[in-house]
Design an enzyme around this catalytic site. Structure first.
Site, PDB file in Angstrom:
ATOM      1  N   PHE A 282      30.265 110.681  -1.892  1.00 32.55           N
ATOM      2  CA  PHE A 282      31.524 110.736  -1.138  1.00 32.55           C
ATOM      3  C   PHE A 282      32.610 109.884  -1.820  1.00 32.55           C
ATOM      4  CE2 PHE A 282      29.173 111.482   3.188  1.00 32.55           C
ATOM      5  CZ  PHE A 282      28.792 112.731   2.764  1.00 32.55           C
ATOM      6  N   PRO A 283      32.776 109.982  -3.150  1.00 36.40           N
ATOM      7  CA  PRO A 283      33.754 109.127  -3.842  1.00 36.40           C
ATOM      8  C   PRO A 283      35.201 109.399  -3.439  1.00 36.40           C
ATOM      9  CG  PRO A 283      32.941 110.825  -5.328  1.00 36.40           C
ATOM     10  CD  PRO A 283      32.076 110.877  -4.093  1.00 36.40           C
TER      11      PRO A 283
ATOM     12  N   PRO B 189      38.428 113.767   3.773  1.00 32.78           N
ATOM     13  CA  PRO B 189      39.229 113.336   2.629  1.00 32.78           C
ATOM     14  C   PRO B 189      39.975 112.035   2.943  1.00 32.78           C
ATOM     15  CG  PRO B 189      39.556 115.663   3.087  1.00 32.78           C
ATOM     16  CD  PRO B 189      38.708 115.130   4.198  1.00 32.78           C
ATOM     17  N   LEU B 190      39.949 111.125   1.995  1.00 29.94           N
ATOM     18  CA  LEU B 190      40.598 109.824   2.208  1.00 29.94           C
ATOM     19  C   LEU B 190      42.094 110.009   2.363  1.00 29.94           C
ATOM     20  CD1 LEU B 190      38.724 107.720  -0.495  1.00 29.94           C
ATOM     21  CD2 LEU B 190      38.358 107.724   1.984  1.00 29.94           C
TER      22      LEU B 190
ATOM     23  N   TYR C 236      19.965 121.590  -2.337  1.00 29.22           N
ATOM     24  CA  TYR C 236      21.345 122.069  -2.207  1.00 29.22           C
ATOM     25  C   TYR C 236      21.312 123.593  -2.321  1.00 29.22           C
ATOM     26  CZ  TYR C 236      22.955 117.250  -2.957  1.00 29.22           C
ATOM     27  OH  TYR C 236      23.187 115.895  -2.857  1.00 29.22           O
TER      28      TYR C 236
ATOM     29  N   GLY D 118      35.808 110.715  -0.380  1.00 28.56           N
ATOM     30  CA  GLY D 118      35.812 110.758   1.085  1.00 28.56           C
ATOM     31  C   GLY D 118      34.832 111.733   1.696  1.00 28.56           C
ATOM     32  N   GLY D 119      34.184 112.560   0.885  1.00 29.02           N
ATOM     33  CA  GLY D 119      33.184 113.480   1.419  1.00 29.02           C
ATOM     34  C   GLY D 119      33.815 114.476   2.377  1.00 29.02           C
TER      35      GLY D 119
HETATM   36  N1  LIG Z   1      22.405 111.085  -2.185  1.00 27.52           N
HETATM   37  C1  LIG Z   1      22.980 111.590  -1.118  1.00 27.52           C
HETATM   38  O1  LIG Z   1      22.518 111.378   0.012  1.00 27.52           O
HETATM   39  C2  LIG Z   1      24.220 112.421  -1.277  1.00 27.52           C
HETATM   40  C3  LIG Z   1      24.978 112.754  -0.136  1.00 27.52           C
HETATM   41  C4  LIG Z   1      26.133 113.505  -0.315  1.00 27.52           C
HETATM   42  C5  LIG Z   1      26.526 113.904  -1.582  1.00 27.52           C
HETATM   43  N2  LIG Z   1      25.752 113.574  -2.673  1.00 27.52           N
HETATM   44  C6  LIG Z   1      26.179 113.954  -4.046  1.00 27.52           C
HETATM   45  O2  LIG Z   1      27.451 113.349  -4.266  1.00 27.52           O
HETATM   46  C7  LIG Z   1      28.371 114.347  -4.723  1.00 27.52           C
HETATM   47  C8  LIG Z   1      29.769 113.967  -4.257  1.00 27.52           C
HETATM   48  O3  LIG Z   1      29.838 113.991  -2.852  1.00 27.52           O
HETATM   49  P1  LIG Z   1      30.636 115.079  -2.045  1.00 27.52           P
HETATM   50  O4  LIG Z   1      30.897 116.252  -2.917  1.00 27.52           O
HETATM   51  O5  LIG Z   1      29.918 115.323  -0.774  1.00 27.52           O
HETATM   52  O6  LIG Z   1      31.940 114.292  -1.653  1.00 27.52           O
HETATM   53  P2  LIG Z   1      33.325 113.973  -2.409  1.00 27.52           P
HETATM   54  O7  LIG Z   1      33.170 114.174  -3.865  1.00 27.52           O
HETATM   55  O8  LIG Z   1      33.821 112.668  -1.919  1.00 27.52           O
HETATM   56  O9  LIG Z   1      34.273 115.046  -1.753  1.00 27.52           O
HETATM   57  C9  LIG Z   1      34.156 116.407  -1.917  1.00 27.52           C
HETATM   58  C10 LIG Z   1      35.205 117.043  -0.989  1.00 27.52           C
HETATM   59  O10 LIG Z   1      36.501 116.633  -1.396  1.00 27.52           O
HETATM   60  C11 LIG Z   1      37.244 117.749  -1.831  1.00 27.52           C
HETATM   61  N3  LIG Z   1      37.884 117.385  -3.106  1.00 27.52           N
HETATM   62  C12 LIG Z   1      37.292 117.020  -4.274  1.00 27.52           C
HETATM   63  N4  LIG Z   1      38.224 116.747  -5.210  1.00 27.52           N
HETATM   64  C13 LIG Z   1      39.422 116.932  -4.623  1.00 27.52           C
HETATM   65  C14 LIG Z   1      40.764 116.834  -5.068  1.00 27.52           C
HETATM   66  N5  LIG Z   1      41.049 116.455  -6.333  1.00 27.52           N
HETATM   67  N6  LIG Z   1      41.758 117.103  -4.198  1.00 27.52           N
HETATM   68  C15 LIG Z   1      41.494 117.475  -2.933  1.00 27.52           C
HETATM   69  N7  LIG Z   1      40.236 117.602  -2.446  1.00 27.52           N
HETATM   70  C16 LIG Z   1      39.210 117.338  -3.288  1.00 27.52           C
HETATM   71  C17 LIG Z   1      36.278 118.886  -1.994  1.00 27.52           C
HETATM   72  O11 LIG Z   1      36.862 120.094  -1.593  1.00 27.52           O
HETATM   73  P3  LIG Z   1      37.245 121.243  -2.672  1.00 27.52           P
HETATM   74  O12 LIG Z   1      35.981 121.967  -2.959  1.00 27.52           O
HETATM   75  O13 LIG Z   1      38.272 122.041  -1.947  1.00 27.52           O
HETATM   76  O14 LIG Z   1      37.821 120.532  -3.873  1.00 27.52           O
HETATM   77  C18 LIG Z   1      35.165 118.519  -1.039  1.00 27.52           C
HETATM   78  O15 LIG Z   1      35.462 119.004   0.257  1.00 27.52           O
HETATM   79  C19 LIG Z   1      27.830 115.648  -4.117  1.00 27.52           C
HETATM   80  O16 LIG Z   1      28.326 116.782  -4.792  1.00 27.52           O
HETATM   81  C20 LIG Z   1      26.348 115.450  -4.269  1.00 27.52           C
HETATM   82  O17 LIG Z   1      25.949 115.806  -5.592  1.00 27.52           O
HETATM   83  C21 LIG Z   1      24.635 112.818  -2.522  1.00 27.52           C
END
Ligand SMILES: NC(=O)c1ccc[n+]([C@@H]2O[C@H](COP(=O)([O-])OP(=O)(O)OC[C@H]3O[C@@H](n4cnc5c(N)ncnc54)[C@H](OP(=O)(O)O)[C@@H]3O)[C@@H](O)[C@H]2O)c1
Length: 284
Positions: free
Chosen positions: A213-214, A220-221, A58, A216-217
């Site tokens: 992607f909890p 956003p959901l 990352y 929506g990744g």
């Molecule tokens: N193992 C794998 O292959 C893999 C793949 C992907 C991710 N991951 C891990 O999983 C973690 C979570 O996944 P992710 O960060 O990609 O997806 P996520 O948590 O589903 O979504 C993050 C996105 O949602 C927005 N967001 C978060 N909270 C919000 C809220 N309360 N209101 C509005 N928008 C919100 C964020 O934007 P803002 O910054 O504007 O809040 C960001 O664009 C990653 O950080 C990473 O550590 C692992």
């Protein structure tokens, strides 16, 4: 935030953690400025987060999630659990090569990745290392050889617990025959439930399931039924999505990613949102 899980049987973590990928902008996208990124990490820990998901890969245009974590939080609180991942995609330039040319799953690639995580995080031992298999999604290849390499690194004292990521149910079963597995990290959320059987198999086996992607990744959901439940509780859709995951199974640990201090507070507050049987029925 009171609900907890013993990751690997001995690492006590709050069920709402934090995913650091967004802080780096990897693989290419918006990210917060350095000051905000450090503030988000510090605030997360202040609010009781003690499970941070990251990886050495990352890292984008000189901004590294691991280095931000180290700058914000080192020396680390005794109870902080940092989970990293190695394997497919670990070598930055590999992302642009055909899958068969990826070096992240070779013994050398895995050792380099573990050492890079130790160095950039400033640690002597990594709490949990996930073996990431699929590049763009799970594939069917055997994970026994790379997992055995990680077992050897664990036996050297460089790793405490092992997990797997981007894996099929068959690969989870193969992993469990190869080594004790603390956690599985796959894509899963209220709108993407293909992994239901893996969630349940992990619960049965006492293994943590950590959905990426909890909320929506990259997409956003959003859906009428999510809006309706959110409106009933005076909550937001991301909070409903997180509360649904908490209610789904006690072995689910959350690592929502955000570069926004306000979203961080909102996500952690989702622990206080208790969905009713009516809500859960509406969410399907
Ligand atoms: N193992 C794998 O292959 C893999 C793949 C992907 C991710 N991951 C891990 O999983 C973690 C979570 O996944 P992710 O960060 O990609 O997806 P996520 O948590 O589903 O979504 C993050 C996105 O949602 C927005 N967001 C978060 N909270 C919000 C809220 N309360 N209101 C509005 N928008 C919100 C964020 O934007 P803002 O910054 O504007 O809040 C960001 O664009 C990653 O950080 C990473 O550590 C692992």
């Amino acid at each position: 935030m009171t609900e907890r899980w013993a990751l690997g049987g001995d690492l006590d973590v709050a069920r709402i953690g934090y995913g650091a990928m967004r802080l780096s902008g990897w693989p290419g996208g918006p990210r917060p400025d350095r000051y905000t990124a450090l503030a988000v990490l510090n605030r997360a820990v202040e609010l009781g987060v003690n499970h941070i998901d990251t990886s050495n890969y990352y890292s984008h245009d000189g901004v590294s999630a691991n280095e931000l974590i180290r700058e914000a939080l080192h020396p680390y609180p005794d109870d902080l659990v940092i989970v990293t991942k190695v394997g497919a995609l670990v070598e930055g330039p590999d992302i642009h090569r055909p899958a068969e040319e990826h070096t992240g799953l070779t013994p050398d690639g895995l050792r380099r990745a573990v050492e890079a995580n130790l160095r950039t995080l400033g640690l002597d031992r990594l709490d949990v290392v996930n073996l990431r298999m699929g590049v763009l999604g799970p594939s069917d290849e055997s994970l026994a050889a790379p997992l055995e390499t990680l077992c050897a690194l664990r036996d050297e004292g460089l790793i405490r617990h092992l997990g797997v990521s981007n894996v099929t149910a068959a690969q989870v079963a193969e992993a469990r025959r190869t080594a004790p597995i603390a956690c599985v990290q796959n894509q899963y959320n209220v709108a993407q439930r293909d992994d239901d059987p893996v969630v349940d198999a992990c619960a049965e086996a006492g293994i943590a399931y950590v959905p990426f992607f909890p909320v929506g990744g990259y997409q956003p959901l959003t859906a009428d039924h999510l809006n309706a439940v959110a409106a009933r509780h005076g909550a937001t859709v991301p909070q409903v999505a997180l509360a649904w995951l908490l209610a789904r199974s006690p072995n689910i640990l959350l690592i929502p990613g955000t570069g926004s201090p306000a979203h961080l507070e909102e996500n952690i507050a989702a622990a206080g949102l208790h969905l009713t049987p009516e809500d859960l029925a509406e969410l399907g």
